[in-house]
Write an enzyme that holds these catalytic residues in place. Structure first.
Site, PDB file in Angstrom:
ATOM      1  N   ASP A  88     -81.235  11.520   1.353  1.00  0.00           N
ATOM      2  CA  ASP A  88     -80.189  12.292   0.669  1.00  0.00           C
ATOM      3  C   ASP A  88     -79.834  13.579   1.399  1.00  0.00           C
ATOM      4  OD1 ASP A  88     -80.193  10.329  -1.258  1.00  0.00           O
ATOM      5  OD2 ASP A  88     -81.525  11.418  -2.618  1.00  0.00           O
ATOM      6  N   LYS A 117     -85.667  15.360  -9.029  1.00  0.00           N
ATOM      7  CA  LYS A 117     -84.891  14.372  -9.799  1.00  0.00           C
ATOM      8  C   LYS A 117     -85.641  13.044  -9.894  1.00  0.00           C
ATOM      9  CE  LYS A 117     -80.751  13.146  -8.083  1.00  0.00           C
ATOM     10  NZ  LYS A 117     -80.715  11.704  -7.731  1.00  0.00           N
ATOM     11  N   ARG A 123     -73.781  15.759  -3.483  1.00  0.00           N
ATOM     12  CA  ARG A 123     -74.355  16.231  -2.209  1.00  0.00           C
ATOM     13  C   ARG A 123     -73.264  16.568  -1.181  1.00  0.00           C
ATOM     14  NH1 ARG A 123     -79.492  16.316  -3.714  1.00  0.00           N
ATOM     15  NH2 ARG A 123     -80.264  14.472  -4.799  1.00  0.00           N
TER      16      ARG A 123
HETATM   17  O1  S3P Z   1     -85.971   6.286  -6.197  1.00  0.00           O
HETATM   18  C1  S3P Z   1     -85.350   7.364  -6.232  1.00  0.00           C
HETATM   19  O2  S3P Z   1     -85.616   8.251  -7.056  1.00  0.00           O
HETATM   20  C2  S3P Z   1     -84.287   7.581  -5.238  1.00  0.00           C
HETATM   21  C3  S3P Z   1     -84.190   6.746  -4.151  1.00  0.00           C
HETATM   22  C4  S3P Z   1     -83.148   6.863  -3.120  1.00  0.00           C
HETATM   23  O3  S3P Z   1     -82.206   5.823  -3.308  1.00  0.00           O
HETATM   24  P1  S3P Z   1     -82.407   4.341  -2.694  1.00  0.00           P
HETATM   25  O4  S3P Z   1     -83.554   3.697  -3.311  1.00  0.00           O
HETATM   26  O5  S3P Z   1     -81.121   3.626  -3.023  1.00  0.00           O
HETATM   27  O6  S3P Z   1     -82.570   4.568  -1.224  1.00  0.00           O
HETATM   28  C5  S3P Z   1     -82.416   8.210  -3.168  1.00  0.00           C
HETATM   29  O7  S3P Z   1     -81.249   8.138  -2.408  1.00  0.00           O
HETATM   30  C6  S3P Z   1     -82.094   8.620  -4.591  1.00  0.00           C
HETATM   31  O8  S3P Z   1     -81.488   9.869  -4.623  1.00  0.00           O
HETATM   32  C7  S3P Z   1     -83.353   8.707  -5.424  1.00  0.00           C
HETATM   33  C1  PEP Z   2     -78.314   8.987  -4.048  1.00  0.00           C
HETATM   34  C2  PEP Z   2     -78.591   9.859  -5.010  1.00  0.00           C
HETATM   35  O1  PEP Z   2     -78.879   9.563  -6.314  1.00  0.00           O
HETATM   36  P1  PEP Z   2     -78.724   8.211  -7.138  1.00  0.00           P
HETATM   37  O2  PEP Z   2     -78.918   7.043  -6.191  1.00  0.00           O
HETATM   38  O3  PEP Z   2     -79.762   8.297  -8.199  1.00  0.00           O
HETATM   39  O4  PEP Z   2     -77.338   8.211  -7.743  1.00  0.00           O
HETATM   40  C3  PEP Z   2     -78.669  11.307  -4.705  1.00  0.00           C
HETATM   41  O5  PEP Z   2     -79.064  12.067  -5.601  1.00  0.00           O
HETATM   42  O6  PEP Z   2     -78.312  11.748  -3.598  1.00  0.00           O
END
Ligand code: S3P
Ligand code: PEP
Length: 457
Positions: free
Chosen positions: A340, A40, A414
């Site tokens: 995550d 993602k 999740r």
């Molecule tokens: O940069 C990214 O693609 C992501 C960063 C993370 O969030 P945070 O930057 O808020 O920790 C993660 O939890 C999210 O699912 C994806």
């Molecule tokens: C925290 C997540 O995504 P986002 O912050 O992009 O909503 C996730 O996919 O668990």
């Protein structure tokens, strides 16, 4: 940063649709070889870099989940020509580093923190005014963590909801100032927003992080031709320096399988007796594999095979067999590399012998739901001994997990997937109240799990 209030129409997404409940039941051994969908984080970034690049960026293996599809729509609304050529195969014809145009309508990011926060950074250095919005979950999440550094660079917040939340309107600046920014929370989204803004600033933008977070933005900046330097900072951190106003050139992106999605069949195979599952092409970026590290410490039988480099990322196949797990202490500095994955690690911990203490989980409170609270409530509904102490989650495992539910998922994919996985090895199975949000990140979760032998209906 203060701003006049934006009018708030009804939030988008599933928030208004009837929920879709589901039940996972004790299942026979899981077996098979599967590739979970594309990562993602890399998928969002491939589209956004495609938007900024000159030429046509070809993406293969793109995650076609709702979060990423919303980012694709936003790229199109900002001027890119975005075409789906086939399954996971997309082409983005970019507008160049300074060529974004104001969208005609508000940009709707649905459930996605990554999409909205990265795009706020993307428009910062452009002569663009854009309104950002999302569903009820996203409207609750903090945006000031991105708005504050962008304001320091010269972006104007034209309107926002209370506390700087969505919906909000940003006015980018063609004369953006570069910044030296130390992120107050470990967040790849904040880091990435500042770096994307830095693309439009004259001079060097520097982001300092005390704890390294996923580095896909830095890797992609280099891949698309930007001058970016990454140096160590302190014991666990990094200092990233980006030279502003580069010409980005379209480059192909092959998206590896998402380790955060692979986590669900992986933990399922560990807890369902007799299971033997292989997950192929899983991205093994060191800043994403905290879960594998932790499960190996817990005694998991995970064989990392055929490790190789593809498209600039380490990938491997993971052969996972049912294992007797034991409780461990998970140090707080590991949190960014498995952020995550804590909900599904809590599920693994429920089946482990002894106590698992997961430390330093404050960031879990600001995800799609308050994941610390949601996991604790789900564990309680399934009869699993646990405790939340400050920002730590402590789970006491046992061989016989009751299950039950119903588990409230709070618009959080999740939480839904984690408790369905728990149901596959529990005595009574587990019901969850809504599986609709699984489509944001892992739209093929249900058929893929059933294909491995999971009983979910
Ligand atoms: O940069 C990214 O693609 C992501 C960063 C993370 O969030 P945070 O930057 O808020 O920790 C993660 O939890 C999210 O699912 C994806
Ligand atoms: C925290 C997540 O995504 P986002 O912050 O992009 O909503 C996730 O996919 O668990």
């Amino acid at each position: 940063m203060s701003a006049p209030s934006a009018s708030a129409p009804a939030p988008s997404g599933h928030g208004t649709l009837p929920a879709t409940p589901a039940t996972a039941r004790r299942s026979p051994p899981l077996s098979g070889r599967v590739r979970v969908p594309g990562d993602k984080s890399v998928s969002h970034r491939a589209l956004i870099f495609g938007l900024f690049a000159q030429g046509k960026t070809r993406i293969t293996g793109l995650l076609e989940g709702e979060d990423v599809l919303n980012t694709a729509k936003a790229c199109a609304a900002l001027g890119a020509r975005v075409t789906r050529l086939g399954e996971g195969e997309w082409e983005v014809e970019g507008v160049g580093a300074r060529g974004l145009s104001s969208p005609a309508a508000p940009l709707d990011f649905g459930n996605s923190g990554t999409g909205v926060r990265l795009m706020m950074g993307a428009v910062a250095g452009q002569n663009v005014t854009a309104t950002f919005d999302g569903d009820a979950s996203l409207r609750r999440r903090p945006m000031k963590r991105v708005l504050d550094p962008l304001a320091a660079m010269g972006v104007a917040l034209a309107a926002a909801s209370e506390g700087g939340r969505l919906p909000l309107t940003l006015k980018g600046s063609a004369t953006l100032k570069p910044t030296v920014y130390e992120t107050p929370v470990p967040s790849a989204q904040v880091k990435s927003a500042v770096l994307l803004a830095g693309l439009g600033a004259a001079g060097e933008t520097v982001v300092i992080e005390r704890e390294a977070t996923r580095d896909h933005t830095e890797r992609m900046l280099a891949h698309f031709g930007a001058d970016v330097r990454v140096e160590p900072h302190g014991t666990h951190g990094r200092r990233i320096t980006l030279k502003g106003r580069p010409s980005l050139i379209a480059a192909p992106v092959d998206v590896p399988a998402d380790p955060s999605s692979a986590a669900f069949p992986l933990v399922a195979a560990l807890i369902v007796p007799g299971s033997d599952v292989t997950l192929t092409d899983v991205m093994m970026n060191p800043l994403r594999i905290g879960l594998v590290t932790t499960l190996l410490e817990m005694g998991a039988d995970i064989a990392v095979v055929a490790e190789r480099t593809e498209g600039g990322e380490r990938v491997a196949d993971l052969r996972v067999r049912h294992s007797r797990l034991k409780g461990v202490e998970v140090p707080p500095e590991r949190a960014p590399a498995m952020i995550d994955e804590y909900p599904v690690l809590a599920v693994a911990a429920a089946f482990a012998e002894g106590v698992t203490r997961m430390r330093g989980l404050s960031e879990l409170r600001v995800k799609e739901s308050d994941r610390l609270a949601a996991v604790a409530a789900g564990l309680a509904a399934c009869g699993i001994a646990h405790e939340v102490k400050g920002d730590d989650l402590i789970v006491t495992g046992s061989a016989g997990v009751r299950g039950g539910g119903p588990v409230e998922t709070h618009m959080d994919h999740r939480i839904a997937m984690s408790f369905l996985v728990l149901g596959l090895a529990s005595e009574q199975g587990v019901s969850v109240d809504d599986v609709a949000f699984i489509a944001t990140s892992f739209p093929t979760f249900m058929p893929m799990m059933r294909g491995l032998g999971a009983v979910i209906n």
